[in-house]
Design a protein around this motif. Structure first.
Motif, PDB file in Angstrom:
ATOM      1  N   MET B 128       9.651  -3.944  -3.486  1.00 33.96           N
ATOM      2  CA  MET B 128       9.803  -3.197  -4.813  1.00 33.96           C
ATOM      3  C   MET B 128      10.761  -1.940  -4.691  1.00 33.96           C
ATOM      4  SD  MET B 128       6.368  -3.104  -6.917  1.00 33.96           S
ATOM      5  CE  MET B 128       5.020  -2.814  -5.728  1.00 33.96           C
ATOM      6  N   GLY B 129      10.855  -1.330  -3.607  1.00 34.30           N
ATOM      7  CA  GLY B 129      11.453  -0.190  -3.381  1.00 34.30           C
ATOM      8  C   GLY B 129      11.552   0.778  -4.198  1.00 34.30           C
ATOM      9  N   ASP B 130      10.291   1.432  -4.837  1.00 35.38           N
ATOM     10  CA  ASP B 130      10.206   2.132  -5.677  1.00 35.38           C
ATOM     11  C   ASP B 130       9.575   3.548  -4.825  1.00 35.38           C
ATOM     12  OD1 ASP B 130       9.699   2.377  -8.841  1.00 35.38           O
ATOM     13  OD2 ASP B 130       8.100   3.763  -7.926  1.00 35.38           O
ATOM     14  N   GLU B 131      10.345   4.615  -5.332  1.00 36.19           N
ATOM     15  CA  GLU B 131      10.176   5.802  -4.662  1.00 36.19           C
ATOM     16  C   GLU B 131       8.846   6.463  -4.686  1.00 36.19           C
ATOM     17  OE1 GLU B 131      12.157   8.423  -3.284  1.00 36.19           O
ATOM     18  OE2 GLU B 131      13.744   7.230  -2.935  1.00 36.19           O
ATOM     19  N   SER B 132       7.913   6.006  -5.856  1.00 33.99           N
ATOM     20  CA  SER B 132       6.720   6.485  -5.922  1.00 33.99           C
ATOM     21  C   SER B 132       5.647   6.097  -4.600  1.00 33.99           C
ATOM     22  CB  SER B 132       5.931   5.851  -7.127  1.00 33.99           C
ATOM     23  OG  SER B 132       5.954   4.612  -7.207  1.00 33.99           O
ATOM     24  N   SER B 133       6.263   4.764  -4.118  1.00 34.01           N
ATOM     25  CA  SER B 133       5.311   4.217  -2.970  1.00 34.01           C
ATOM     26  C   SER B 133       5.936   5.080  -1.639  1.00 34.01           C
ATOM     27  CB  SER B 133       5.645   2.754  -2.764  1.00 34.01           C
ATOM     28  OG  SER B 133       6.927   2.352  -2.411  1.00 34.01           O
ATOM     29  N   ALA B 134       6.590   6.029  -1.574  1.00 33.31           N
ATOM     30  CA  ALA B 134       7.107   6.539  -0.193  1.00 33.31           C
ATOM     31  C   ALA B 134       5.929   7.114   0.430  1.00 33.31           C
ATOM     32  CB  ALA B 134       8.093   7.523  -0.365  1.00 33.31           C
ATOM     33  N   PRO B 135       5.174   7.898  -0.118  1.00 33.59           N
ATOM     34  CA  PRO B 135       4.029   8.516   0.539  1.00 33.59           C
ATOM     35  C   PRO B 135       3.060   7.765   1.135  1.00 33.59           C
ATOM     36  CG  PRO B 135       4.295   9.599  -1.681  1.00 33.59           C
ATOM     37  CD  PRO B 135       5.013   8.506  -1.620  1.00 33.59           C
ATOM     38  N   GLU B 139       2.534   6.975   5.057  1.00 37.76           N
ATOM     39  CA  GLU B 139       1.057   7.083   5.678  1.00 37.76           C
ATOM     40  C   GLU B 139       0.810   6.078   6.627  1.00 37.76           C
ATOM     41  OE1 GLU B 139      -1.778   7.189   2.378  1.00 37.76           O
ATOM     42  OE2 GLU B 139      -3.605   6.724   3.856  1.00 37.76           O
ATOM     43  N   PHE B 140       1.270   4.626   6.224  1.00 39.59           N
ATOM     44  CA  PHE B 140       1.089   3.631   6.932  1.00 39.59           C
ATOM     45  C   PHE B 140       1.991   3.299   8.042  1.00 39.59           C
ATOM     46  CE2 PHE B 140      -2.032   3.371   3.546  1.00 39.59           C
ATOM     47  CZ  PHE B 140      -3.152   2.701   4.153  1.00 39.59           C
ATOM     48  N   LEU B 141       2.800   4.282   8.197  1.00 34.85           N
ATOM     49  CA  LEU B 141       3.574   4.243   9.438  1.00 34.85           C
ATOM     50  C   LEU B 141       2.824   4.082  10.737  1.00 34.85           C
ATOM     51  CD1 LEU B 141       6.651   6.354   8.731  1.00 34.85           C
ATOM     52  CD2 LEU B 141       6.715   3.968   9.050  1.00 34.85           C
ATOM     53  N   ASP B 142       1.603   4.760  10.525  1.00 30.89           N
ATOM     54  CA  ASP B 142       0.577   4.724  11.748  1.00 30.89           C
ATOM     55  C   ASP B 142      -0.248   3.910  11.743  1.00 30.89           C
ATOM     56  OD1 ASP B 142       1.514   6.983  13.070  1.00 30.89           O
ATOM     57  OD2 ASP B 142       0.758   8.217  11.665  1.00 30.89           O
ATOM     58  N   ASP B 143      -0.328   2.711  10.886  1.00 35.69           N
ATOM     59  CA  ASP B 143      -1.373   1.581  10.610  1.00 35.69           C
ATOM     60  C   ASP B 143      -1.451   1.002  11.932  1.00 35.69           C
ATOM     61  OD1 ASP B 143      -2.675  -0.017   8.395  1.00 35.69           O
ATOM     62  OD2 ASP B 143      -2.014  -1.394   9.702  1.00 35.69           O
ATOM     63  N   ARG B 144      -2.515   0.385  12.161  1.00 37.26           N
ATOM     64  CA  ARG B 144      -3.132  -0.117  13.504  1.00 37.26           C
ATOM     65  C   ARG B 144      -2.458  -1.586  13.570  1.00 37.26           C
ATOM     66  NH1 ARG B 144      -6.977  -1.226   9.794  1.00 37.26           N
ATOM     67  NH2 ARG B 144      -7.450  -3.437   9.448  1.00 37.26           N
ATOM     68  N   GLU B 145      -1.934  -2.094  12.725  1.00 36.63           N
ATOM     69  CA  GLU B 145      -1.344  -3.363  12.896  1.00 36.63           C
ATOM     70  C   GLU B 145       0.395  -3.264  12.889  1.00 36.63           C
ATOM     71  OE1 GLU B 145      -2.436  -6.214  13.398  1.00 36.63           O
ATOM     72  OE2 GLU B 145      -4.486  -5.655  12.764  1.00 36.63           O
ATOM     73  N   PRO B 146       0.952  -3.895  13.886  1.00 41.42           N
ATOM     74  CA  PRO B 146       2.487  -3.434  13.996  1.00 41.42           C
ATOM     75  C   PRO B 146       3.230  -4.135  12.922  1.00 41.42           C
ATOM     76  CG  PRO B 146       1.474  -5.025  15.848  1.00 41.42           C
ATOM     77  CD  PRO B 146       0.761  -4.338  15.255  1.00 41.42           C
ATOM     78  N   ALA B 153       8.390   0.980   7.267  1.00 43.81           N
ATOM     79  CA  ALA B 153       9.632   1.595   7.884  1.00 43.81           C
ATOM     80  C   ALA B 153      10.558   1.039   7.186  1.00 43.81           C
ATOM     81  CB  ALA B 153       9.839   1.570   9.442  1.00 43.81           C
ATOM     82  N   ARG B 154      10.650  -0.271   7.083  1.00 51.42           N
ATOM     83  CA  ARG B 154      11.641  -1.118   6.203  1.00 51.42           C
ATOM     84  C   ARG B 154      11.749  -0.786   4.790  1.00 51.42           C
ATOM     85  NH1 ARG B 154      12.582  -6.264   3.641  1.00 51.42           N
ATOM     86  NH2 ARG B 154      10.307  -6.691   3.306  1.00 51.42           N
TER      87      ARG B 154
END
Lengths: 122, 381
Positions: B128-135, B139-146, B153-154
């Protein structure tokens, strides 16, 4: 009242064709869709289109091959190429083969519509 | 029942079970096909409605708020998002906001759903690439699943959300090589916006532990981005690096970044003790192609290492006046320099051209020298 100008939209992406057909019909044009290069080639030959919006990467013939075949067969059809591939070679080859314009995908709808209006006025 | 009857009964039961299983599979397939067709039909309908909004923002087609939980609606939004560019995307962003698409996918990401469902939510947010999803994505850059971390990140890269660069780089440094390479793709996509943060990461981490793989990858990213402004900073870092692998990566990056400021330091590395560093310096000088390096590369044709001689000759073959130097080197005292020059001339196509000119009776003195050298020494076919 003048007859509506005819536009062929050739693209395998349903999102692209739906968006363009919607915008073009709202603008008063008569629109037909081709889902692949082979259909676009045949429809271009049989229909009297005032303009073709032609995707480059499609199943079957590539957009650039469609233009080359029309040219070899003696059809002079104004084409605006649409493509997500924006390497210079593709752009230059398309224009050399006779495309009147080249628009990169994703595109800005108002800009593309302005280019279409300009071509259909010529 | 006798044995024959029991055997017939067993065969009959197996036969009936097979038929039931087959019918079950056929039914499942039919149901699946029906669901897919229904999904595609709804997606087409939504595409039509959304397209009318895009083409004419004041259009008042009613969109039922319930569609937010329909995957076909989400697919239509994503398809259109990938079709369009420019300010008109704001109209789509308005629909995403009004129907709470980001909130729903974020909730799915936060849920205890199985990985597949959470991953689909991460992919949807990324697409979706919507700016509102950035936070949420940060947050989930540290998710347990790679896989989820990669999609987050993408997504941040797709929306070019530069405030997330530091968070992505921090996570990048902790990842396994495979995940790190996917993060690297995202950082490359940020382009010049990421280079100063990458430099800061390299400065802080280059000598902290034995495992420099992430720092080497960060240097490689700088090379791919090719932002010339960071050249002096990389040259400065080269003096501080103790690890040969780091030096090699930085020298390689300088070759991609280019610019005359890199030539003098790279020429200096042609004298390094480690042949790998000398080899990479010769290669990078060839990439830059500045004739200021010609004389130093000529000297390196006599290097004690075959790879360095080869890279120096190949570098000269791509430079203006370099071919002249290689032809001269065919007469060098050092037989290794002569061989390196001959190989480079053959690889660069000079040998083939010389043969053609000889066949057409137009060979120059230089052509004949090269052909004679190749025949006499027969080192290169």
């Amino acid at each position: 009242m003048s007859e509506a100008k005819k536009v062929l939209v050739a693209d395998d992406s349903e999102a692209v064709t739906t968006l363009l057909v919607t915008a073009l019909e709202m603008a008063g044009y008569e629109v037909t869709i081709a889902k692949n290069g082979d259909d676009a080639y045949e429809m271009g030959k049989s229909g009297s289109y005032d303009l073709v919006l032609l995707d480059h990467l499609m199943p079957g013939l590539l957009g650039i091959e469609v233009i080359a075949r029309w040219q070899a067969d003696g059809y002079e059809i104004p084409v605006i190429m649409l493509s997500g591939v924006d390497d210079e070679r593709t752009i230059v080859d398309s224009l050399d083969l006779g495309a009147v314009d080249f628009v990169r995908k994703p595109f800005r709808l108002p800009e593309l519509m302005a280019r279409i209006r300009q071509r259909l006025r010529d | 029942m006798n044995g024959t009857q029991i055997a017939f009964l067993a065969v009959g039961i197996v036969f009936v079970l097979d038929i039931v299983l087959l019918l079950g599979l056929i039914t499942l397939k039919a149901v699946h096909r029906h669901r897919m067709e229904s999904h595609d039909q709804r997606r087409s309908t939504y595409l039509g409605v959304l397209s009318r909004r895009m083409a004419f923002p004041l259009h008042t087609d009613f969109i039922d708020p319930k569609v937010v939980s329909d995957g076909a609606f989400l697919d239509a939004v994503i398809d259109l998002r990938n079709t369009m560019a420019g300010p008109e995307i704001e109209t789509l962003a308005g629909i995403i906001d009004r129907y709470g698409l980001v909130k729903l996918q974020a909730a799915r990401l936060r849920s205890r759903f199985p990985l597949g469902r959470r991953l689909r939510a991460a992919v949807a947010l990324a697409e979706m690439g919507d700016e509102s999803s950035a936070p949420v994505l940060i947050e989930f850059l540290d998710d347990r699943e790679p896989e989820v971390r990669i999609q987050c990140a993408r997504g941040l890269g797709r929306m070019h959300h530069t405030p997330a660069i530091d968070a992505i780089i921090e996570r990048f440094g902790k990842e396994s090589p495979w995940v790190r390479s996917r993060f690297a793709d995202t950082l490359v996509g940020f382009g010049a916006g990421a280079v100063w943060s990458l430099l800061a990461y390299i400065r802080v981490n280059h000598d902290h532990d034995d495992d420099n793989e992430a720092v080497i990858e960060a240097i490689r990213i700088l090379g791919i981005i090719g932002e010339r402004d960071v050249g002096p900073a990389i040259i400065d870092l080269l003096d501080r690096f103790h690890d040969a692998e780091l030096k090699i990566a930085a020298i390689d990056a300088l070759g991609y970044i280019g610019g005359p400021m890199a030539v003098t330091p790279l020429v200096g590395f042609l004298e390094a003790d480690d042949w790998r560093i000398r080899n990479k310096a010769a290669h990078s000088l060839g990439e830059i192609g500045d004739p200021m390096a010609n004389e130093a590369l000529r000297r390196s044709l006599e290097d004690g290492n075959w790879w360095v001689r080869r890279s120096s000759a190949a570098a000269l073959a791509g430079m203006s006046e370099g071919l002249e130097i290689l032809h001269e080197a065919l007469h060098a005292d050092d037989p290794f320099a002569r061989d390196a020059a001959a190989e480079a001339l053959a690889d660069s196509g000079e040998l083939g051209k010389a043969r053609e000119r000889r066949e057409s009776g137009q060979a120059s003195k230089r052509d004949l020298e090269l052909l004679s050298f190749m025949t006499e020494d027969a080192l290169v076919p």
